[in-house]
Design an enzyme around this catalytic site. Structure first.
Site, PDB file in Angstrom:
ATOM      1  N   ASN A   1       0.794  -1.201   0.014  1.00 30.30           N
ATOM      2  CA  ASN A   1      -0.077   0.234   0.012  1.00 30.30           C
ATOM      3  C   ASN A   1       0.847   1.349   0.230  1.00 30.30           C
ATOM      4  O   ASN A   1       2.187   1.159   0.112  1.00 30.30           O
ATOM      5  CB  ASN A   1      -0.930  -0.129   1.310  1.00 30.30           C
ATOM      6  CG  ASN A   1      -0.345  -0.061   2.479  1.00 30.30           C
ATOM      7  OD1 ASN A   1       0.546   0.980   2.874  1.00 30.30           O
ATOM      8  ND2 ASN A   1      -0.302  -1.077   3.301  1.00 30.30           N
TER       9      ASN A   1
ATOM     10  N   ASP B   1      -4.400  -6.459   4.734  1.00 30.61           N
ATOM     11  CA  ASP B   1      -5.471  -7.151   5.260  1.00 30.61           C
ATOM     12  C   ASP B   1      -5.485  -8.432   4.957  1.00 30.61           C
ATOM     13  O   ASP B   1      -6.012  -9.525   5.676  1.00 30.61           O
ATOM     14  CB  ASP B   1      -6.825  -6.569   5.073  1.00 30.61           C
ATOM     15  CG  ASP B   1      -6.832  -5.336   6.132  1.00 30.61           C
ATOM     16  OD1 ASP B   1      -6.525  -5.195   7.105  1.00 30.61           O
ATOM     17  OD2 ASP B   1      -7.836  -4.266   5.572  1.00 30.61           O
TER      18      ASP B   1
ATOM     19  N   LYS C   1       9.090 -16.123 -11.294  1.00 31.26           N
ATOM     20  CA  LYS C   1       8.081 -15.106 -11.671  1.00 31.26           C
ATOM     21  C   LYS C   1       7.060 -15.378 -12.572  1.00 31.26           C
ATOM     22  O   LYS C   1       7.400 -16.202 -13.562  1.00 31.26           O
ATOM     23  CB  LYS C   1       9.229 -14.031 -12.397  1.00 31.26           C
ATOM     24  CG  LYS C   1       8.484 -12.893 -12.927  1.00 31.26           C
ATOM     25  CD  LYS C   1       9.522 -11.827 -13.905  1.00 31.26           C
ATOM     26  CE  LYS C   1       8.782 -10.824 -14.446  1.00 31.26           C
ATOM     27  NZ  LYS C   1       9.783 -10.227 -15.477  1.00 31.26           N
TER      28      LYS C   1
ATOM     29  N   PRO D   1      -3.322 -12.132   9.971  1.00 29.97           N
ATOM     30  CA  PRO D   1      -3.359 -11.886  11.389  1.00 29.97           C
ATOM     31  C   PRO D   1      -3.647 -10.303  11.625  1.00 29.97           C
ATOM     32  O   PRO D   1      -2.986  -9.674  11.207  1.00 29.97           O
ATOM     33  CB  PRO D   1      -2.257 -12.643  12.004  1.00 29.97           C
ATOM     34  CG  PRO D   1      -1.273 -12.559  10.961  1.00 29.97           C
ATOM     35  CD  PRO D   1      -1.926 -12.580   9.890  1.00 29.97           C
TER      36      PRO D   1
ATOM     37  N   ILE E   1      -2.395  -7.785  13.945  1.00 26.10           N
ATOM     38  CA  ILE E   1      -1.383  -7.746  15.046  1.00 26.10           C
ATOM     39  C   ILE E   1      -1.532  -7.230  16.267  1.00 26.10           C
ATOM     40  O   ILE E   1      -1.419  -7.446  17.379  1.00 26.10           O
ATOM     41  CB  ILE E   1       0.057  -7.121  14.429  1.00 26.10           C
ATOM     42  CG1 ILE E   1       0.387  -7.834  13.178  1.00 26.10           C
ATOM     43  CG2 ILE E   1       1.194  -6.975  15.416  1.00 26.10           C
ATOM     44  CD1 ILE E   1       1.460  -7.034  12.062  1.00 26.10           C
TER      45      ILE E   1
ATOM     46  N   PHE F   1      -3.601   2.999  15.050  1.00 23.09           N
ATOM     47  CA  PHE F   1      -3.635   4.249  14.312  1.00 23.09           C
ATOM     48  C   PHE F   1      -4.547   3.639  13.063  1.00 23.09           C
ATOM     49  O   PHE F   1      -4.958   2.457  13.067  1.00 23.09           O
ATOM     50  CB  PHE F   1      -2.508   4.115  13.460  1.00 23.09           C
ATOM     51  CG  PHE F   1      -1.447   5.470  13.808  1.00 23.09           C
ATOM     52  CD1 PHE F   1      -0.742   5.094  15.136  1.00 23.09           C
ATOM     53  CD2 PHE F   1      -1.360   6.466  13.174  1.00 23.09           C
ATOM     54  CE1 PHE F   1       0.055   6.325  15.499  1.00 23.09           C
ATOM     55  CE2 PHE F   1      -0.610   7.594  13.711  1.00 23.09           C
ATOM     56  CZ  PHE F   1      -0.006   7.438  14.916  1.00 23.09           C
TER      57      PHE F   1
ATOM     58  N   LYS G   1     -13.481   1.806  15.404  1.00 21.48           N
ATOM     59  CA  LYS G   1     -12.282   0.911  15.428  1.00 21.48           C
ATOM     60  C   LYS G   1     -11.719   0.820  16.740  1.00 21.48           C
ATOM     61  O   LYS G   1     -11.212  -0.406  17.318  1.00 21.48           O
ATOM     62  CB  LYS G   1     -11.388   1.357  14.075  1.00 21.48           C
ATOM     63  CG  LYS G   1     -10.299   0.574  13.918  1.00 21.48           C
ATOM     64  CD  LYS G   1      -9.658   1.005  12.659  1.00 21.48           C
ATOM     65  CE  LYS G   1     -10.231   0.753  11.145  1.00 21.48           C
ATOM     66  NZ  LYS G   1      -9.485   1.351  10.175  1.00 21.48           N
TER      67      LYS G   1
ATOM     68  N   LYS H   1     -11.221  -2.821  18.619  1.00 22.11           N
ATOM     69  CA  LYS H   1      -9.939  -3.474  18.794  1.00 22.11           C
ATOM     70  C   LYS H   1      -9.670  -3.272  20.344  1.00 22.11           C
ATOM     71  O   LYS H   1      -8.503  -3.803  20.589  1.00 22.11           O
ATOM     72  CB  LYS H   1      -8.945  -2.620  17.893  1.00 22.11           C
ATOM     73  CG  LYS H   1      -9.227  -2.842  16.720  1.00 22.11           C
ATOM     74  CD  LYS H   1      -7.893  -2.971  15.795  1.00 22.11           C
ATOM     75  CE  LYS H   1      -8.298  -3.102  14.175  1.00 22.11           C
ATOM     76  NZ  LYS H   1      -6.940  -3.730  13.484  1.00 22.11           N
TER      77      LYS H   1
HETATM   78  N1  CTP Z   1      -3.631  -3.731  12.418  1.00 19.72           N
HETATM   79  C1  CTP Z   1      -2.864  -4.652  12.514  1.00 19.72           C
HETATM   80  N2  CTP Z   1      -2.832  -5.971  11.852  1.00 19.72           N
HETATM   81  C2  CTP Z   1      -3.706  -5.793  10.744  1.00 19.72           C
HETATM   82  C3  CTP Z   1      -4.452  -4.798  10.321  1.00 19.72           C
HETATM   83  C4  CTP Z   1      -4.259  -3.748  11.151  1.00 19.72           C
HETATM   84  O1  CTP Z   1      -2.151  -4.550  13.643  1.00 19.72           O
HETATM   85  N3  CTP Z   1      -3.516  -7.123  10.296  1.00 19.72           N
HETATM   86  C5  CTP Z   1      -3.415  -2.421  13.105  1.00 19.72           C
HETATM   87  C6  CTP Z   1      -2.758  -1.318  12.507  1.00 19.72           C
HETATM   88  O2  CTP Z   1      -1.433  -1.197  12.665  1.00 19.72           O
HETATM   89  C7  CTP Z   1      -3.799  -0.076  13.122  1.00 19.72           C
HETATM   90  C8  CTP Z   1      -4.966  -0.561  13.518  1.00 19.72           C
HETATM   91  O3  CTP Z   1      -4.919  -1.960  13.338  1.00 19.72           O
HETATM   92  O4  CTP Z   1      -3.007   0.346  14.322  1.00 19.72           O
HETATM   93  C9  CTP Z   1      -5.967  -0.102  12.610  1.00 19.72           C
HETATM   94  O5  CTP Z   1      -5.654  -0.588  11.150  1.00 19.72           O
HETATM   95  P1  CTP Z   1      -6.706  -0.394   9.981  1.00 19.72           P
HETATM   96  O6  CTP Z   1      -5.867  -1.107   8.795  1.00 19.72           O
HETATM   97  O7  CTP Z   1      -7.105   0.935   9.754  1.00 19.72           O
HETATM   98  O8  CTP Z   1      -7.965  -1.395  10.402  1.00 19.72           O
HETATM   99  P2  CTP Z   1      -8.368  -2.764  10.083  1.00 19.72           P
HETATM  100  O9  CTP Z   1      -8.605  -3.526  11.273  1.00 19.72           O
HETATM  101  O10 CTP Z   1      -7.576  -3.257   8.964  1.00 19.72           O
HETATM  102  O11 CTP Z   1      -9.885  -2.003   9.579  1.00 19.72           O
HETATM  103  P3  CTP Z   1     -10.111  -1.772   8.121  1.00 19.72           P
HETATM  104  O12 CTP Z   1      -9.047  -2.026   7.080  1.00 19.72           O
HETATM  105  O13 CTP Z   1     -11.491  -2.616   7.560  1.00 19.72           O
HETATM  106  O14 CTP Z   1     -10.409  -0.092   8.070  1.00 19.72           O
END
Ligand code: CTP
Length: 402
Positions: free
Chosen positions: A209, A278, A288, A304, A306, A322, A336, A340
């Site tokens: 990303n 995600d 390749k 997972p 984290i 974040f 969120k 979480k």
């Molecule tokens: N995060 C994480 N592990 C993941 C996805 C997210 O630890 N697999 C943490 C990010 O580092 C951040 C928080 O979760 O602190 C929110 O991340 P975000 O990508 O906004 O949330 P998601 O749970 O992935 O929700 P969505 O993508 O549906 O908005």
């Protein structure tokens, strides 16, 4: 930085780099720092006190016996109430004096009589810098708790190339401001994740990303400035390496989780800034993938989470999340945070934050939303760290809170 202006004693010693001290004084004053300049006699051979007087807006002192000093105790008066002493440039001779406690002029005497932090920006010919005698003095100063900023590598005034150039004034201002940060996380252990993750599709391609890692690196730096021991688990970024933290480079979300789990014991605060993918690609190709005319389908499986993983551990550290949202910031971020189970979540709009140097941030906690005005990410990171320190201290009082 706090509202009260910081006070700095800027000491200038004899070296060609003394001309850069004028720009340093100008930048410090521009940032609202109260600067008192003291110069050695040798410094006055390179730049005039009148220049520094004009730039700092205050009389410049060069002489221990200057009768403008009312009390006659300049060597003591000058460092009372200052937040730090910065020597720039610091000549080889002056480093020797500092390392050996020599007090034979105004500047060396007030350095000996001070109780505030001392910073020095060495500047000299590369041979002088690498000389064993200078290196012995430098090692002694580090042991004594003096912060040495630089020197830099490059072309020198004498035409030689090597280590010995004084750091540029802008870089010194950054380091001085960093040193002035309150040590609100002193002796705590902080783990930060930063950057994107990279989920391999084949030997060269992957899903990632647009996260630059700038915010996560700024948070790690701000935690270090606040006195914490910092570990940074970083996905792939183009940022220069961070010297203020133990950096563990990773690529995928699974690797990031593994690194976090290995480092998490004894961590007091976990700040999950990384933009973790995600999904990962099931069965990535080792070779390749060759192009053909068919539609290529990738099978994705969820990664997972984290931060959720860490929050749910027994004796979990204080966890901060974040979120970058593309719409409905306040509603989605607070949802969120609750989902979480995080005591604090920092959120911004993707369009305001990704890849930029400046950003806006809203902090969500049990008390509600706290918007932080647009500012460089380093400034926001310091404000975030101040907020975390407050909540962490309260959490220590009543650890049953989330
Ligand atoms: N995060 C994480 N592990 C993941 C996805 C997210 O630890 N697999 C943490 C990010 O580092 C951040 C928080 O979760 O602190 C929110 O991340 P975000 O990508 O906004 O949330 P998601 O749970 O992935 O929700 P969505 O993508 O549906 O908005």
């Amino acid at each position: 930085m706090s509202d009260k202006p910081k006070r700095l004693l800027l000491g200038i010693t004899g070296g060609v780099g003394a001309y850069k001290a004028a720009e340093l004084a100008r930048l410090l004053v521009k940032r609202g720092i109260d600067v008192q300049v003291v110069m050695t006699q040798a410094a006055c051979q390179f730049i005039g006190p009148a220049t520094l007087q004009a730039l700092s807006g205050k009389p410049v002192f060069t002489d221990l016996w200057d009768n403008r000093i009312d009390t006659g105790m300049a060597h003591i008066e000058f460092t009372r109430g200052v937040d730090g002493v910065m020597i720039a440039p610091a000549s080889a001779d002056f480093l020797f004096k500092l390392a050996h406690g020599v007090a034979d002029d105004l500047l060396s005497t007030l350095c000996l009589a001070r109780s505030c932090p001392l910073l020095a920006a060495p500047a000299m010919n590369q041979q002088m810098w690498s000389n064993a005698a200078t290196q012995r003095n430098v090692a002694q100063l580090r042991r004594d708790g003096v912060t040495l900023l630089g020197p830099d590598y490059g072309v020198q005034a004498c035409g030689e190339i090597g280590m010995g150039r004084m750091l540029e004034p802008e870089a010194l201002v950054e380091r001085i401001e960093a040193a002035f940060q309150p040590k609100v996380l002193k002796d705590l252990s902080v783990l930060v994740t930063a950057g994107p993750t990279f989920e391999a599709i084949d030997a060269v391609r992957g899903i990632t990303n647009r996260s630059s890692g700038k915010m996560g690196f700024a948070v790690a730096r701000a935690a270090h400035e606040a006195g914490a021991r910092v570990t940074l688990v970083a996905g792939p970024t183009c940022l220069p390496p961070l010297s203020d933290a133990t950096v563990l480079p990773v690529e995928s979300a699974q690797q990031m989780l593994d690194a976090v789990e290995r480092a998490i014991d004894d961590v007091d605060i976990f700040i999950s800034v990384a933009a973790v993918a995600d999904y990962y690609v099931l069965n990535p190709s080792e070779q390749k993938i060759k192009k053909d005319a068919h539609i290529l389908t990738l099978e994705l499986a969820p990664n997972p989470d984290i931060v959720a993983n860490i929050v749910s551990r027994p004796n979990a550290p204080f966890c901060v999340g974040f979120a970058a949202e593309s719409e409905n910031l306040y509603e989605f971020a607070e949802l969120k945070r609750r989902r979480k189970n995080l005591p604090l979540l920092a959120a911004n709009l993707v369009q305001d934050a990704v890849g930029t140097d400046d950003s806006e941030l809203v902090l969500f906690d049990d008390e509600g939303a706290h918007p932080l005005a647009r500012a460089p990410k380093q400034v926001l990171a310091r404000q975030l760290i101040a907020h975390i320190a407050k909540l962490f201290a309260a959490h220590q009082q009543s650890p049953s809170a989330p």
